[in-house]
Design an enzyme around this catalytic site. Structure first.
Site, PDB file in Angstrom:
ATOM      1  N   ASP A  93      30.529  34.477  41.556  1.00 56.80           N
ATOM      2  CA  ASP A  93      31.294  35.478  41.780  1.00 56.80           C
ATOM      3  C   ASP A  93      31.669  35.448  43.350  1.00 56.80           C
ATOM      4  O   ASP A  93      32.341  34.266  43.836  1.00 56.80           O
ATOM      5  CB  ASP A  93      30.716  36.766  41.301  1.00 56.80           C
ATOM      6  CG  ASP A  93      31.482  38.044  41.575  1.00 56.80           C
ATOM      7  OD1 ASP A  93      32.220  38.244  40.434  1.00 56.80           O
ATOM      8  OD2 ASP A  93      31.307  38.886  42.458  1.00 56.80           O
ATOM      9  N   ARG A  94      31.433  36.407  43.923  1.00 53.39           N
ATOM     10  CA  ARG A  94      31.833  36.510  45.253  1.00 53.39           C
ATOM     11  C   ARG A  94      31.216  35.389  46.014  1.00 53.39           C
ATOM     12  O   ARG A  94      31.774  34.899  47.072  1.00 53.39           O
ATOM     13  CB  ARG A  94      31.662  37.949  46.226  1.00 53.39           C
ATOM     14  CG  ARG A  94      32.408  39.107  45.313  1.00 53.39           C
ATOM     15  CD  ARG A  94      33.741  39.048  45.245  1.00 53.39           C
ATOM     16  NE  ARG A  94      34.522  38.977  46.638  1.00 53.39           N
ATOM     17  CZ  ARG A  94      35.823  39.121  46.721  1.00 53.39           C
ATOM     18  NH1 ARG A  94      36.467  38.737  45.507  1.00 53.39           N
ATOM     19  NH2 ARG A  94      36.395  39.067  47.801  1.00 53.39           N
ATOM     20  N   ARG A  97      32.780  32.281  45.914  1.00 53.74           N
ATOM     21  CA  ARG A  97      34.014  32.194  46.940  1.00 53.74           C
ATOM     22  C   ARG A  97      33.685  31.864  48.409  1.00 53.74           C
ATOM     23  O   ARG A  97      34.206  30.875  48.999  1.00 53.74           O
ATOM     24  CB  ARG A  97      34.948  33.466  47.043  1.00 53.74           C
ATOM     25  CG  ARG A  97      35.458  33.769  45.452  1.00 53.74           C
ATOM     26  CD  ARG A  97      36.305  34.935  45.234  1.00 53.74           C
ATOM     27  NE  ARG A  97      36.676  35.249  43.902  1.00 53.74           N
ATOM     28  CZ  ARG A  97      37.212  34.530  43.135  1.00 53.74           C
ATOM     29  NH1 ARG A  97      37.886  33.509  43.405  1.00 53.74           N
ATOM     30  NH2 ARG A  97      37.436  35.149  41.793  1.00 53.74           N
ATOM     31  N   HIS A 138      39.549  45.985  39.617  1.00 51.25           N
ATOM     32  CA  HIS A 138      38.672  46.583  40.598  1.00 51.25           C
ATOM     33  C   HIS A 138      38.928  45.835  42.028  1.00 51.25           C
ATOM     34  O   HIS A 138      38.667  46.357  42.797  1.00 51.25           O
ATOM     35  CB  HIS A 138      37.679  46.015  40.021  1.00 51.25           C
ATOM     36  CG  HIS A 138      37.277  44.532  39.856  1.00 51.25           C
ATOM     37  ND1 HIS A 138      37.651  43.741  39.096  1.00 51.25           N
ATOM     38  CD2 HIS A 138      36.422  43.695  40.816  1.00 51.25           C
ATOM     39  CE1 HIS A 138      37.362  42.524  39.090  1.00 51.25           C
ATOM     40  NE2 HIS A 138      36.462  42.556  40.146  1.00 51.25           N
ATOM     41  N   TRP A 139      39.415  44.599  42.248  1.00 54.38           N
ATOM     42  CA  TRP A 139      39.822  43.714  43.078  1.00 54.38           C
ATOM     43  C   TRP A 139      40.532  44.421  43.961  1.00 54.38           C
ATOM     44  O   TRP A 139      40.552  44.701  45.100  1.00 54.38           O
ATOM     45  CB  TRP A 139      40.198  42.337  42.850  1.00 54.38           C
ATOM     46  CG  TRP A 139      40.086  41.485  43.864  1.00 54.38           C
ATOM     47  CD1 TRP A 139      40.426  41.602  45.308  1.00 54.38           C
ATOM     48  CD2 TRP A 139      39.984  39.949  43.851  1.00 54.38           C
ATOM     49  NE1 TRP A 139      40.443  40.416  45.896  1.00 54.38           N
ATOM     50  CE2 TRP A 139      40.056  39.341  45.014  1.00 54.38           C
ATOM     51  CE3 TRP A 139      39.763  39.045  42.515  1.00 54.38           C
ATOM     52  CZ2 TRP A 139      39.937  38.026  45.101  1.00 54.38           C
ATOM     53  CZ3 TRP A 139      39.725  37.751  42.750  1.00 54.38           C
ATOM     54  CH2 TRP A 139      39.761  37.396  44.187  1.00 54.38           C
ATOM     55  N   TYR A 198      35.800  42.460  49.679  1.00 55.87           N
ATOM     56  CA  TYR A 198      37.200  42.524  48.840  1.00 55.87           C
ATOM     57  C   TYR A 198      38.246  42.614  49.750  1.00 55.87           C
ATOM     58  O   TYR A 198      39.458  41.966  49.833  1.00 55.87           O
ATOM     59  CB  TYR A 198      37.394  43.415  47.617  1.00 55.87           C
ATOM     60  CG  TYR A 198      36.474  43.110  46.658  1.00 55.87           C
ATOM     61  CD1 TYR A 198      37.251  42.458  45.575  1.00 55.87           C
ATOM     62  CD2 TYR A 198      35.012  43.457  46.408  1.00 55.87           C
ATOM     63  CE1 TYR A 198      36.278  42.172  44.381  1.00 55.87           C
ATOM     64  CE2 TYR A 198      34.346  43.207  45.454  1.00 55.87           C
ATOM     65  CZ  TYR A 198      35.017  42.525  44.451  1.00 55.87           C
ATOM     66  OH  TYR A 198      34.211  42.278  43.239  1.00 55.87           O
ATOM     67  N   HIS A 257      29.754  37.674  32.236  1.00 52.89           N
ATOM     68  CA  HIS A 257      30.031  37.294  33.554  1.00 52.89           C
ATOM     69  C   HIS A 257      28.608  36.986  34.443  1.00 52.89           C
ATOM     70  O   HIS A 257      28.633  35.918  35.371  1.00 52.89           O
ATOM     71  CB  HIS A 257      30.693  38.551  34.410  1.00 52.89           C
ATOM     72  CG  HIS A 257      30.785  38.233  35.710  1.00 52.89           C
ATOM     73  ND1 HIS A 257      31.668  36.999  36.315  1.00 52.89           N
ATOM     74  CD2 HIS A 257      30.528  38.863  37.004  1.00 52.89           C
ATOM     75  CE1 HIS A 257      31.619  37.296  37.588  1.00 52.89           C
ATOM     76  NE2 HIS A 257      30.832  38.399  38.086  1.00 52.89           N
TER      77      HIS A 257
END
Length: 277
Positions: A93-94, A97, A138-139, A198, A257
Site C-alpha cells: 500500500d503506501r 509507494r 478515499h485518496w 496522501y 487488499h
C-alpha cells in the site's frame, strides 16, 4: 519495540532474525503490526526490520514533508543506523509507494523489491474513469485540508473499520489487530500524519513525472503481487512495465487488499522464492 533517532524524527521498528537485511514497509491505515504473521517464518532466513513509517504507529508525528522521497530517506537512514548498506525491500500500500521511490533514488541499496497490492502512483492518478474514482475516492478525500480529521476523528474505529470491512475478503484475519490500529490512529497527530501522507500526492506526482521525462526506471526484477479482490484492477504487471520493465507477479486468489494478514502463508512462499534468487 526499539527506537532510533534519525535526522528529522525518532523511528520505531520491529526487528527479528539474522542474515541479510529484509525491510518491510506497511501501508495505511496500519502500522508495522501488519507483518506479525510473517515475521517468524521470514526471521528464519533474514534480519527482518519492520518500521513504523513517518507519522505512523509509535514513530514521531512530525509536521512537514510526507513526500515519498522524504519517507524513503527515513528508511535509508534507519538502514544505515542499523549497520547495513543493502537490503531486500517489501512494501504494501503506501509503504509500497515509499519502497518504489527508495529503489529509484537509492537503487544500489536494493537487491530485491516486492510491491504489494498497488499500481504505480502516476498510473493510478492518470488512468481516470468512473471505476478509478469509485475505487480511490478515499485518496482524494484524504488530501482535503482539515475535513478528514474532523469527520474521521469523530469515530476513528468506525472510519477505519469501514476500510477493513470493504477491502478485506478474509475479514476475521484482521480481528486481532484492528484494536491496535484504532488505538494507533487515535493518538495525537496520528490522523493528520496519515492524511498528510496522501496530501503529499502533488509532490509525489511531480517527482514521478520528472522520472518519466528523464527515462528513469527500475532495472531489477520487481515482484508485484496483489489480491484477487484487492484495490488495483486489471493487469497489474502490465501497469508496472513502463516503470519496471522486468516486473513479474500474479494475483493472490481469494484475497483482498491486506495480503500479509489474509494470506500470510501464501505471501511467505512467494517472498522466500523470490528473495532467495
Amino acid at each position: 519495540m526499539p527506537s532510533i533517532a534519525l535526522s528529522e524524527l525518532t523511528m520505531h521498528y520491529e526487528r527479528r532474525g539474522k542474515g541479510p537485511l529484509l525491510v518491510l514497509l506497511h501501508g495505511w491505515p496500519q502500522t508495522s503490526a501488519c507483518w506479525r504473521k510473517l515475521l517468524p517464518a521470514l526471521a528464519e532466513h533474514y534480519d527482518v526490520v519492520a518500521p513504523d513509517l513517518r507519522g505512523y504507529g509509535h514513530t514521531d508525528k512530525v509536521v512537514g514533508d510526507y513526500r515519498k522521497r522524504r519517507m524513503a530517506q527515513d528508511v535509508v537512514e534507519l538502514v544505515h543506523a542499523l549497520g547495513h548498506d543493502t537490503m531486500r525491500l517489501v512494501g504494501h500500500d503506501r509503504g509500497a509507494r515509499v519502497a518504489h521511490r527508495l529503489a529509484l533514488d537509492h537503487g544500489a541499496m536494493v537487491s530485491h523489491l516486492t510491491l504489494l497490492d498497488i499500481a504505480p502512483t502516476l498510473h493510478t492518478m492518470h488512468q481516470g474513469g468512473p471505476r478509478a474514482a469509485k475505487g480511490y475516492w478515499h485518496w482524494l478525500f484524504h488530501e482535503q485540508p482539515d475535513l478528514p480529521e474532523r469527520l474521521a476523528g469523530a469515530d476513528v474505529a468506525g472510519y477505519l473499520g469501514y476500510f477493513f470491512e470493504r477491502w478485506a475478503v478474509e475479514r476475521a484475519a484482521l480481528d486481532d489487530a484492528i484494536p491496535h490500529y484504532v488505538e494507533a490512529f487515535s493518538r495525537p497527530g496520528a490522523l493528520r500524519a496519515g492524511f498528510d501522507d496522501y496530501r503529499a500526492t502533488d509532490g509525489d506526482l511531480a517527482d514521478d513525472l520528472a522520472d518519466a521525462e528523464a527515462g528513469r526506471i527500475l532495472d531489477l526484477p520487481v515482484q508485484v503481487l496483489w489480491g484477487e479482490h484487492g484495490l488495483p484492477r486489471g493487469d497489474v504487471v502490465a501497469a508496472w512495465k513502463p516503470f519496471a520493465p522486468r516486473a513479474f507477479g500474479e494475483a493472490i486468489p481469494g484475497c483482498g487488499h491486506f495480503i500479509a494478514e489474509e494470506k500470510p502463508e501464501t505471501l511467505v512462499r512467494h517472498l522466500l522464492a523470490y528473495l532467495a534468487a
